[in-house]
Design an enzyme around this catalytic site. Structure first.
Site, mmCIF file in Angstrom:
data_model
loop_
_atom_site.group_PDB
_atom_site.id
_atom_site.type_symbol
_atom_site.label_atom_id
_atom_site.label_comp_id
_atom_site.label_asym_id
_atom_site.label_seq_id
_atom_site.Cartn_x
_atom_site.Cartn_y
_atom_site.Cartn_z
ATOM 1 N N GLU A 19 -15.921 8.417 -142.128
ATOM 2 C CA GLU A 19 -16.507 7.556 -141.095
ATOM 3 C C GLU A 19 -17.824 6.951 -141.574
ATOM 4 O OE1 GLU A 19 -16.758 9.386 -137.199
ATOM 5 O OE2 GLU A 19 -18.237 7.923 -136.534
ATOM 6 N N LYS A 54 -18.914 16.092 -130.462
ATOM 7 C CA LYS A 54 -18.229 15.402 -131.565
ATOM 8 C C LYS A 54 -19.277 14.847 -132.517
ATOM 9 C CE LYS A 54 -15.946 11.989 -133.820
ATOM 10 N NZ LYS A 54 -16.525 10.982 -134.721
ATOM 11 N N ASP A 72 -13.120 26.168 -144.104
ATOM 12 C CA ASP A 72 -12.017 26.056 -143.154
ATOM 13 C C ASP A 72 -12.551 25.365 -141.894
ATOM 14 O OD1 ASP A 72 -10.005 26.368 -141.312
ATOM 15 O OD2 ASP A 72 -9.556 28.444 -141.852
ATOM 16 N N HIS A 77 -24.309 1.224 -136.087
ATOM 17 C CA HIS A 77 -23.034 1.780 -136.514
ATOM 18 C C HIS A 77 -22.172 0.661 -137.107
ATOM 19 C CE1 HIS A 77 -20.785 5.452 -136.063
ATOM 20 N NE2 HIS A 77 -19.727 4.829 -135.591
#
Ligand code: MEV
Length: 401
Positions: A85, A262, A278, A375
């Site tokens: 991203e 998030k 992991d 962004h």
């Protein structure tokens, strides 16, 4: 050995990837082998990949970047981050620069204690069965230690045994065994212990044996980080106030909390992926922890303090600096060298700090110009990327059939 490096590298982003590697090599940020690997483009040889997974065809790559400006517990760290991203690395680095002015990130991790569960069903009078088992606690923990002698010789081993009656009528009784796994992630170690001690427990309780497996809600292996940032670093008191309001919004509302988290996990996961951790286990544990109060809550908060903000985060974090893909994957070894941490605890403090930085960057953008402007500038670069022409894919498919 602690190296003396700086993570403040002005103009780093303007260099081409080879130039960035030259700069880091000149700083002695990792070994010659690590830089050779990175200079070849990094990644994983297919022959090695074939030993790590099944039905392997090729490898699947992501950009490997370095997060800058991080000062964590007084030490400058270069943070390897693997993420597709755009803006995650730049945003975290930016926020780390803001926090740096007020002393950087501070944090501490619990002892590396992992937990496995042993399930028994149909146990007659489960509460008294639990009590009988706990009378044999020392013997059972010794049995567990005997199954992991190398871990015990390195200073780890079984630490505690707990019992929980989940359903009295059905006789569902669960034991938790807590094991210090040193600098490993520790899943295999606790699973081994659970399988080793289960027969002894079963012999006392009776009933039907069920699962013997770790829990990814590693409540005894948590990390806590905090940071301060001054108003002028975030663009003034009004934006600082906006960040605190955005944080409160996440405390009040699950829809916002999940997006807030998030954003926190954006940075943390990028480090996890770069370091071969992991990340599914980390994600599962983080979101279960966020819901522990019965209401899904933000993993991090930013509150007003005189002249600035104080950020805090806490979550369970099971990571390792030895074992698993850490030893097998040359890219992970190079990333670990760049990061220069000496323990799993240190790694978890860095990871949570990067999460807090990502979260600050997101809230600042949202409270200020809005996420789209900054962004999207970075997303623009992605749009310029060539895409694989579908015709070429079809030709390749035809050739293969
Ligand atoms: C995007 O990847 C992450 C954000 O949505 C996080 C947030 O809203 O706090 C910007």
């Amino acid at each position: 050995m602690k190296r003396s490096i700086t993570s403040r590298l002005a103009g780093f982003y303007k260099r081409p990837p080879e130039g960035r590697l030259v700069l880091l090599r000149e700083m002695g940020a990792a070994s010659v082998e690590a830089f050779e690997h990175l200079a070849r483009g990094g990644g994983l040889p297919v022959a090695l990949a074939d030993r790590m997974s099944e039905n392997v065809l090729a490898t699947h790559a992501l950009p490997l970047s370095v997060g800058l400006n991080f000062l964590v517990n007084g030490r400058d760290v270069l943070v390897p981050m693997a993420v597709e991203e755009p803006s995650v690395v730049a945003a975290a680095s930016n926020a780390a620069k803001m926090v740096r002015g007020a002393g950087g990130f501070k944090g501490e991790a619990d002892a590396p204690v992992m937990t496995a569960q042993i399930q028994l069903d149909d146990v007659p009078d489960p509460a008294s069965a639990a009590a009988r088992v706990l009378e044999h606690r020392e013997r059972i923990l010794a049995l567990g230690d005997a199954s992991i002698p190398r871990m015990v010789s390195r200073g780890g081993g079984c630490r505690d045994l707990e019992a929980r009656v989940l359903d009295d009528a059905l006789g569902v009784l669960v034991f938790h065994v807590h094991v210090d796994v040193g600098d490993c992630m520790g899943a295999n170690t606790v699973d081994t212990v659970a399988e080793a001690i289960a027969p002894a427990i079963h012999a006392i309780t009776g009933g039907t044996m069920g699962l013997r497996i770790l829990t990814n809600l590693t409540l005894r292996r948590r990390v806590r980080v905090s940071a301060e940032v001054r108003d002028e670093e975030v663009g003034g008191a009004e934006i600082a106030q906006g960040i605190a309001r955005a944080s409160r919004f996440a405390e009040l509302d699950v829809f916002r909390a999940v997006t807030h988290n998030k954003g926190f996990m954006n940075g943390l996961d990028a480090v996890a992926v770069a370091l071969g951790q992991d990340f599914r286990a980390i994600e599962a544990g983080a979101h279960a922890f966020a819901s522990m109060s019965g209401k899904y809550r933000p993993l991090s908060t930013w509150k007003r303090a005189p002249g600035g903000l104080v950020g805090e985060a806490e979550l369970p974090l099971a990571v390792g600096t030895v074992g698993g893909s850490v030893n097998a994957h040359p890219g992970v070894r190079a990333a670990l060298e760049l990061l220069g941490v000496e323990s799993a605890a240190e790694l978890s403090v860095v990871m949570a700090s990067v999460g807090l930085a990502s979260n600050l960057a997101a809230l600042r953008a949202l409270a200020g110009e809005g996420i789209q402007r900054g962004h999207m500038r970075l997303h623009e670069r992605k749009r310029e990327l060539p895409s694989v022409p579908p015709a070429a894919m079809t030709a390749a498919r035809e050739e293969a059939t």
